[in-house]
Design a protein around this motif. Structure first.
Motif, PDB file in Angstrom:
ATOM      1  N   LEU A 156      -0.230  10.774 -24.214  1.00 24.06           N
ATOM      2  CA  LEU A 156      -1.701  11.364 -24.192  1.00 24.06           C
ATOM      3  C   LEU A 156      -1.706  12.254 -25.330  1.00 24.06           C
ATOM      4  O   LEU A 156      -3.043  12.430 -25.782  1.00 24.06           O
ATOM      5  CB  LEU A 156      -1.929  12.097 -22.778  1.00 24.06           C
ATOM      6  N   LEU A 157      -0.894  13.371 -25.653  1.00 26.35           N
ATOM      7  CA  LEU A 157      -1.144  14.513 -26.367  1.00 26.35           C
ATOM      8  C   LEU A 157      -1.017  14.219 -27.878  1.00 26.35           C
ATOM      9  O   LEU A 157      -1.780  14.350 -28.765  1.00 26.35           O
ATOM     10  CB  LEU A 157      -0.215  15.526 -26.262  1.00 26.35           C
ATOM     11  N   PHE A 158      -0.207  12.907 -28.175  1.00 28.64           N
ATOM     12  CA  PHE A 158      -0.245  12.308 -29.424  1.00 28.64           C
ATOM     13  C   PHE A 158      -1.450  11.819 -29.947  1.00 28.64           C
ATOM     14  O   PHE A 158      -2.091  11.658 -30.758  1.00 28.64           O
ATOM     15  CB  PHE A 158       1.049  11.368 -29.605  1.00 28.64           C
ATOM     16  N   ALA A 159      -1.902  10.997 -28.717  1.00 29.55           N
ATOM     17  CA  ALA A 159      -3.092  10.456 -29.001  1.00 29.55           C
ATOM     18  C   ALA A 159      -4.517  11.219 -29.278  1.00 29.55           C
ATOM     19  O   ALA A 159      -5.328  11.035 -29.969  1.00 29.55           O
ATOM     20  CB  ALA A 159      -3.550   9.382 -27.971  1.00 29.55           C
ATOM     21  N   GLN A 160      -4.661  12.457 -28.703  1.00 32.74           N
ATOM     22  CA  GLN A 160      -5.533  13.345 -28.631  1.00 32.74           C
ATOM     23  C   GLN A 160      -5.224  13.822 -30.351  1.00 32.74           C
ATOM     24  O   GLN A 160      -6.139  14.161 -31.029  1.00 32.74           O
ATOM     25  CB  GLN A 160      -5.327  14.296 -27.771  1.00 32.74           C
ATOM     26  N   ALA A 161      -3.857  14.147 -30.679  1.00 25.50           N
ATOM     27  CA  ALA A 161      -3.952  14.656 -31.841  1.00 25.50           C
ATOM     28  C   ALA A 161      -4.330  13.904 -33.059  1.00 25.50           C
ATOM     29  O   ALA A 161      -4.695  14.332 -34.195  1.00 25.50           O
ATOM     30  CB  ALA A 161      -2.375  15.558 -31.997  1.00 25.50           C
ATOM     31  N   TYR A 209       9.619   9.040 -37.511  1.00 23.68           N
ATOM     32  CA  TYR A 209       9.295  10.240 -37.617  1.00 23.68           C
ATOM     33  C   TYR A 209       9.857  11.063 -36.536  1.00 23.68           C
ATOM     34  O   TYR A 209       9.964  10.891 -35.337  1.00 23.68           O
ATOM     35  CB  TYR A 209       7.804  10.763 -37.685  1.00 23.68           C
ATOM     36  N   VAL A 210      10.623  12.430 -36.966  1.00 30.64           N
ATOM     37  CA  VAL A 210      11.328  13.525 -35.861  1.00 30.64           C
ATOM     38  C   VAL A 210      10.495  14.516 -35.903  1.00 30.64           C
ATOM     39  O   VAL A 210      10.255  15.249 -36.847  1.00 30.64           O
ATOM     40  CB  VAL A 210      12.467  13.513 -36.277  1.00 30.64           C
ATOM     41  N   THR A 211       9.649  14.903 -34.640  1.00 30.38           N
ATOM     42  CA  THR A 211       9.018  16.047 -34.518  1.00 30.38           C
ATOM     43  C   THR A 211       9.536  17.263 -33.717  1.00 30.38           C
ATOM     44  O   THR A 211      10.708  17.029 -33.010  1.00 30.38           O
ATOM     45  CB  THR A 211       7.663  15.648 -33.700  1.00 30.38           C
ATOM     46  N   VAL A 222       9.612  16.307 -39.443  1.00 27.63           N
ATOM     47  CA  VAL A 222       8.268  16.782 -39.538  1.00 27.63           C
ATOM     48  C   VAL A 222       8.209  17.770 -38.636  1.00 27.63           C
ATOM     49  O   VAL A 222       7.809  18.044 -37.297  1.00 27.63           O
ATOM     50  CB  VAL A 222       7.202  15.764 -39.146  1.00 27.63           C
ATOM     51  N   PRO A 223       8.445  19.196 -39.255  1.00 30.52           N
ATOM     52  CA  PRO A 223       8.850  20.398 -38.253  1.00 30.52           C
ATOM     53  C   PRO A 223       7.448  20.837 -38.001  1.00 30.52           C
ATOM     54  O   PRO A 223       6.553  20.674 -38.795  1.00 30.52           O
ATOM     55  CB  PRO A 223       9.502  21.410 -39.309  1.00 30.52           C
ATOM     56  N   ALA A 224       7.309  21.634 -36.812  1.00 32.51           N
ATOM     57  CA  ALA A 224       5.997  22.194 -36.258  1.00 32.51           C
ATOM     58  C   ALA A 224       6.256  23.508 -36.620  1.00 32.51           C
ATOM     59  O   ALA A 224       7.418  24.056 -36.325  1.00 32.51           O
ATOM     60  CB  ALA A 224       5.634  21.777 -35.052  1.00 32.51           C
ATOM     61  N   THR A 231       4.340  20.023 -27.531  1.00 32.88           N
ATOM     62  CA  THR A 231       4.039  18.596 -27.798  1.00 32.88           C
ATOM     63  C   THR A 231       3.152  18.274 -28.660  1.00 32.88           C
ATOM     64  O   THR A 231       2.896  17.462 -29.562  1.00 32.88           O
ATOM     65  CB  THR A 231       4.108  17.695 -26.614  1.00 32.88           C
ATOM     66  N   TYR A 232       1.744  18.971 -28.200  1.00 35.84           N
ATOM     67  CA  TYR A 232       0.627  18.811 -29.039  1.00 35.84           C
ATOM     68  C   TYR A 232       0.728  19.487 -30.558  1.00 35.84           C
ATOM     69  O   TYR A 232       0.436  18.858 -31.484  1.00 35.84           O
ATOM     70  CB  TYR A 232      -0.719  19.258 -28.343  1.00 35.84           C
ATOM     71  N   ALA A 233       1.308  20.542 -30.524  1.00 38.92           N
ATOM     72  CA  ALA A 233       1.703  21.356 -31.910  1.00 38.92           C
ATOM     73  C   ALA A 233       2.447  20.347 -32.790  1.00 38.92           C
ATOM     74  O   ALA A 233       2.142  19.961 -33.908  1.00 38.92           O
ATOM     75  CB  ALA A 233       2.120  22.536 -31.660  1.00 38.92           C
ATOM     76  N   ALA A 234       3.407  19.423 -32.100  1.00 37.19           N
ATOM     77  CA  ALA A 234       4.164  18.708 -32.984  1.00 37.19           C
ATOM     78  C   ALA A 234       3.435  17.509 -33.359  1.00 37.19           C
ATOM     79  O   ALA A 234       3.451  17.088 -34.306  1.00 37.19           O
ATOM     80  CB  ALA A 234       5.548  18.334 -32.003  1.00 37.19           C
ATOM     81  N   ALA A 235       2.607  16.757 -32.510  1.00 38.02           N
ATOM     82  CA  ALA A 235       1.896  15.682 -33.034  1.00 38.02           C
ATOM     83  C   ALA A 235       0.860  16.260 -33.978  1.00 38.02           C
ATOM     84  O   ALA A 235       0.418  15.507 -35.021  1.00 38.02           O
ATOM     85  CB  ALA A 235       1.024  15.337 -31.670  1.00 38.02           C
ATOM     86  N   VAL A 236       0.228  17.396 -33.998  1.00 38.79           N
ATOM     87  CA  VAL A 236      -0.874  17.944 -34.859  1.00 38.79           C
ATOM     88  C   VAL A 236      -0.124  18.125 -36.238  1.00 38.79           C
ATOM     89  O   VAL A 236      -0.701  17.719 -37.105  1.00 38.79           O
ATOM     90  CB  VAL A 236      -1.466  19.287 -34.436  1.00 38.79           C
ATOM     91  N   ALA A 237       1.177  18.400 -36.128  1.00 40.90           N
ATOM     92  CA  ALA A 237       1.986  18.529 -37.421  1.00 40.90           C
ATOM     93  C   ALA A 237       2.346  17.405 -38.268  1.00 40.90           C
ATOM     94  O   ALA A 237       2.163  17.085 -39.463  1.00 40.90           O
ATOM     95  CB  ALA A 237       3.135  19.405 -37.305  1.00 40.90           C
ATOM     96  N   LEU A 238       2.656  16.297 -37.275  1.00 37.50           N
ATOM     97  CA  LEU A 238       2.588  14.998 -37.724  1.00 37.50           C
ATOM     98  C   LEU A 238       1.395  14.436 -38.272  1.00 37.50           C
ATOM     99  O   LEU A 238       1.144  13.648 -39.371  1.00 37.50           O
ATOM    100  CB  LEU A 238       3.116  13.990 -36.624  1.00 37.50           C
ATOM    101  N   ASN A 239       0.340  14.665 -37.739  1.00 33.15           N
ATOM    102  CA  ASN A 239      -0.787  14.213 -38.240  1.00 33.15           C
ATOM    103  C   ASN A 239      -1.237  14.930 -39.712  1.00 33.15           C
ATOM    104  O   ASN A 239      -1.643  14.249 -40.775  1.00 33.15           O
ATOM    105  CB  ASN A 239      -2.026  14.567 -37.384  1.00 33.15           C
ATOM    106  N   ALA A 240      -0.938  16.134 -39.856  1.00 29.57           N
ATOM    107  CA  ALA A 240      -1.323  16.901 -41.099  1.00 29.57           C
ATOM    108  C   ALA A 240      -0.204  16.374 -42.062  1.00 29.57           C
ATOM    109  O   ALA A 240      -0.668  16.272 -43.327  1.00 29.57           O
ATOM    110  CB  ALA A 240      -0.900  18.489 -40.962  1.00 29.57           C
TER     111      ALA A 240
END
Length: 242
Positions: free
Chosen positions: A179-184, A95-97, A134-136, A144-153
């Protein structure tokens, strides 16, 4: 005895000066030798911590298998390392964020870092069915957190659950990315990280270049913010990092 009483009387009078708000105290101050010793100890601790700071931030931790994620703003060299990691790690998908490109987007064929990064991976030989952009959305902070949230969604929407994710990041940005990917993504996903070595400066002597100072000190402050002040998700790191 009289001298002793007189001394006490003088001391009491001094203590009553300025309506009893001030009083005389004795204190111990270091000599020049003591000051020199303190300076040397401080310099030794600073150098010791400085040498290990880059390694601390440039975290490498493998979870084994699962999927791979790479941040689309990464350099071409990082994309090449992502391809190598994908081939040798037995990953299912990459995946590319990333959010909107902030400079030169009107002149670019791609409007987000995710799309740009995915195109680079395809040019490097990755198959189209293995690469997913996976665009955010546009955010003012915490990209970075927003990108991880977009991946989760995205994985939830497409019913492609993640159990393991290995994140490719650059140098001292790696620990914060993990850390941020794990949180998201939440506790149900094991998140590892691979720190691609930096090429702009010598990691062992990062303080000797402006790029190194900006990168390491900036990431240290950003990691401290993400670790202790950011409330976008779970405020704990994965158990493996404790």
């Amino acid at each position: 005895m009289r001298a002793f009483r007189k001394a006490n009387t003088d001391q009491d009078a001094a203590s009553r000066r300025f309506w009893g708000l001030l009083q005389r105290r004795q204190c111990v101050v270091p000599t020049w030798r003591g000051c020199l010793a303190f300076i040397l100890v401080f310099l030794a601790l600073t150098i010791g911590l400085g040498r290990g700071l880059h390694s601390f931030l440039s975290l490498n931790e493998t979870v084994g298998g699962g999927s791979l994620a790479v941040e689309g703003w990464a350099s071409d060299y990082s994309m090449e390392m992502a391809v190598i990691e994908f081939k040798r790690g037995g990953f299912e998908k990459i995946y590319v964020t990333g959010g909107p490109i902030e400079w030169g987007a009107p002149l670019s064929e791609y409007k987000t870092y995710a799309e740009r990064g995915a195109a680079v991976l395809l040019k490097l030989g990755m198959a189209t069915n293995l690469v997913q952009a996976v665009p955010a959305g546009r955010v003012r902070a915490d990209r970075t957190y927003a990108a991880a949230v977009a991946l989760n969604a995205w994985v939830r929407e497409h019913k492609t659950p993640l159990s393991k994710l290995q994140v490719i990041s650059e140098g001292p940005h790696a620990r914060r990315s993990r850390l941020l990917f794990a949180q998201a993504l939440g506790r149900g996903v094991q998140v590892g990280v691979t720190a691609v070595p930096v090429s702009e400066y010598d990691p062992q002597k990062w303080w000797r270049s402006s790029a190194g100072v900006r990168g390491v000190i900036g990431e240290l402050l950003a990691y401290g913010y993400a670790r202790f002040l950011f409330w976008g998700g779970e405020a704990t790191e994965p158990a493996a990092d404790r």
